[in-house]
Design a protein around this motif. Structure first.
Motif, PDB file in Angstrom:
ATOM      1  N   ARG A  24      31.391  36.997  29.097  1.00 56.52           N
ATOM      2  CA  ARG A  24      30.799  37.640  27.918  1.00 56.52           C
ATOM      3  C   ARG A  24      30.730  39.152  28.053  1.00 56.52           C
ATOM      4  O   ARG A  24      30.719  39.860  27.073  1.00 56.52           O
ATOM      5  CB  ARG A  24      29.439  37.046  27.601  1.00 56.52           C
ATOM      6  N   ASP A  25      30.677  39.665  29.282  1.00 60.34           N
ATOM      7  CA  ASP A  25      30.620  41.108  29.485  1.00 60.34           C
ATOM      8  C   ASP A  25      31.972  41.709  29.870  1.00 60.34           C
ATOM      9  O   ASP A  25      32.065  42.881  30.210  1.00 60.34           O
ATOM     10  CB  ASP A  25      29.591  41.446  30.571  1.00 60.34           C
ATOM     11  N   CYS A  26      33.036  40.917  29.815  1.00 60.54           N
ATOM     12  CA  CYS A  26      34.374  41.392  30.147  1.00 60.54           C
ATOM     13  C   CYS A  26      34.981  42.105  28.939  1.00 60.54           C
ATOM     14  O   CYS A  26      34.926  41.592  27.817  1.00 60.54           O
ATOM     15  CB  CYS A  26      35.254  40.218  30.560  1.00 60.54           C
ATOM     16  N   ILE A  27      35.555  43.288  29.179  1.00 59.24           N
ATOM     17  CA  ILE A  27      36.127  44.039  28.062  1.00 59.24           C
ATOM     18  C   ILE A  27      37.645  44.168  28.146  1.00 59.24           C
ATOM     19  O   ILE A  27      38.253  44.763  27.280  1.00 59.24           O
ATOM     20  CB  ILE A  27      35.480  45.433  27.929  1.00 59.24           C
ATOM     21  N   GLY A  28      38.256  43.605  29.197  1.00 58.34           N
ATOM     22  CA  GLY A  28      39.711  43.664  29.290  1.00 58.34           C
ATOM     23  C   GLY A  28      40.190  43.453  30.709  1.00 58.34           C
ATOM     24  O   GLY A  28      39.457  42.950  31.560  1.00 58.34           O
ATOM     25  N   GLY A 100      27.065  47.550  32.623  1.00 59.23           N
ATOM     26  CA  GLY A 100      26.925  46.111  32.434  1.00 59.23           C
ATOM     27  C   GLY A 100      28.196  45.400  31.999  1.00 59.23           C
ATOM     28  O   GLY A 100      28.205  44.183  31.839  1.00 59.23           O
ATOM     29  N   LYS A 101      29.288  46.136  31.779  1.00 64.39           N
ATOM     30  CA  LYS A 101      30.562  45.545  31.371  1.00 64.39           C
ATOM     31  C   LYS A 101      31.539  45.609  32.540  1.00 64.39           C
ATOM     32  O   LYS A 101      31.309  46.321  33.514  1.00 64.39           O
ATOM     33  CB  LYS A 101      31.158  46.285  30.163  1.00 64.39           C
ATOM     34  N   PHE A 102      32.644  44.873  32.447  1.00 60.96           N
ATOM     35  CA  PHE A 102      33.619  44.903  33.532  1.00 60.96           C
ATOM     36  C   PHE A 102      35.017  44.602  33.037  1.00 60.96           C
ATOM     37  O   PHE A 102      35.207  44.038  31.956  1.00 60.96           O
ATOM     38  CB  PHE A 102      33.236  43.919  34.651  1.00 60.96           C
ATOM     39  N   TYR A 103      35.995  45.013  33.845  1.00 60.36           N
ATOM     40  CA  TYR A 103      37.402  44.682  33.653  1.00 60.36           C
ATOM     41  C   TYR A 103      37.805  43.657  34.697  1.00 60.36           C
ATOM     42  O   TYR A 103      37.315  43.698  35.830  1.00 60.36           O
ATOM     43  CB  TYR A 103      38.285  45.929  33.837  1.00 60.36           C
TER      44      TYR A 103
END
Length: 135
Positions: A24-28, A100-103
């Motif tokens: 859910r916190d993955c952006i790419g 809070g986001k990750f690749y």
């Protein structure tokens, strides 16, 4: 035109009960790729990778719609992906990773805030990901 991705959860993940709890916190995704290049003869040794051609190692990130969101070119073909990322994260024009986001990265990257590589040595069962096992 390359634009940074939104920090919102992509609909492909949000609408999947299988992927949402984990990504859910993955952006790419982020990775390096080698591109054939021409350089001055005096610099050719540094740009020669595992193959015999001169190459650049290009760091790129993509979103879940397979659009480029960041590209950094110009590194020698002999440079390791992790070294390029470490240098990139210290630059003023660096890849922006929201808090809070990750690749997702490949095994060439270390686990660090904002980058999630695969776990070492697990045995993945590819048949779990076949089309007949999808909801």
């Amino acid at each position: 035109m390359i634009k940074p991705t939104s920090s919102n959860t992509p609909s492909k993940i949000k609408n999947s009960y299988r992927w949402f709890p984990y990504f859910r916190d993955c952006i790419g995704a982020i990775d390096g790729t080698h591109v054939t290049s021409k350089v001055r003869r005096s610099m050719s040794a540094a740009f020669r990778g595992r193959k015999h051609h001169t190459r650049q190692n290009v760091l790129a990130s993509v979103d879940f719609d397979t659009r480029f969101t960041y590209v950094l070119a110009g590194w020698e073909g002999s440079a390791h992906d992790a070294s390029i990322l470490s240098d990139n994260l210290t630059r003023p024009d660096r890849l922006q990773i929201p808090e809070g986001k990750f690749y997702l990265g490949d095994a060439g990257y270390a686990c660090r805030p904002g980058i999630l590589p695969p776990f070492r040595k697990p045995r993945y069962h590819l048949n779990e990901f076949s089309p007949r096992n999808r909801p």
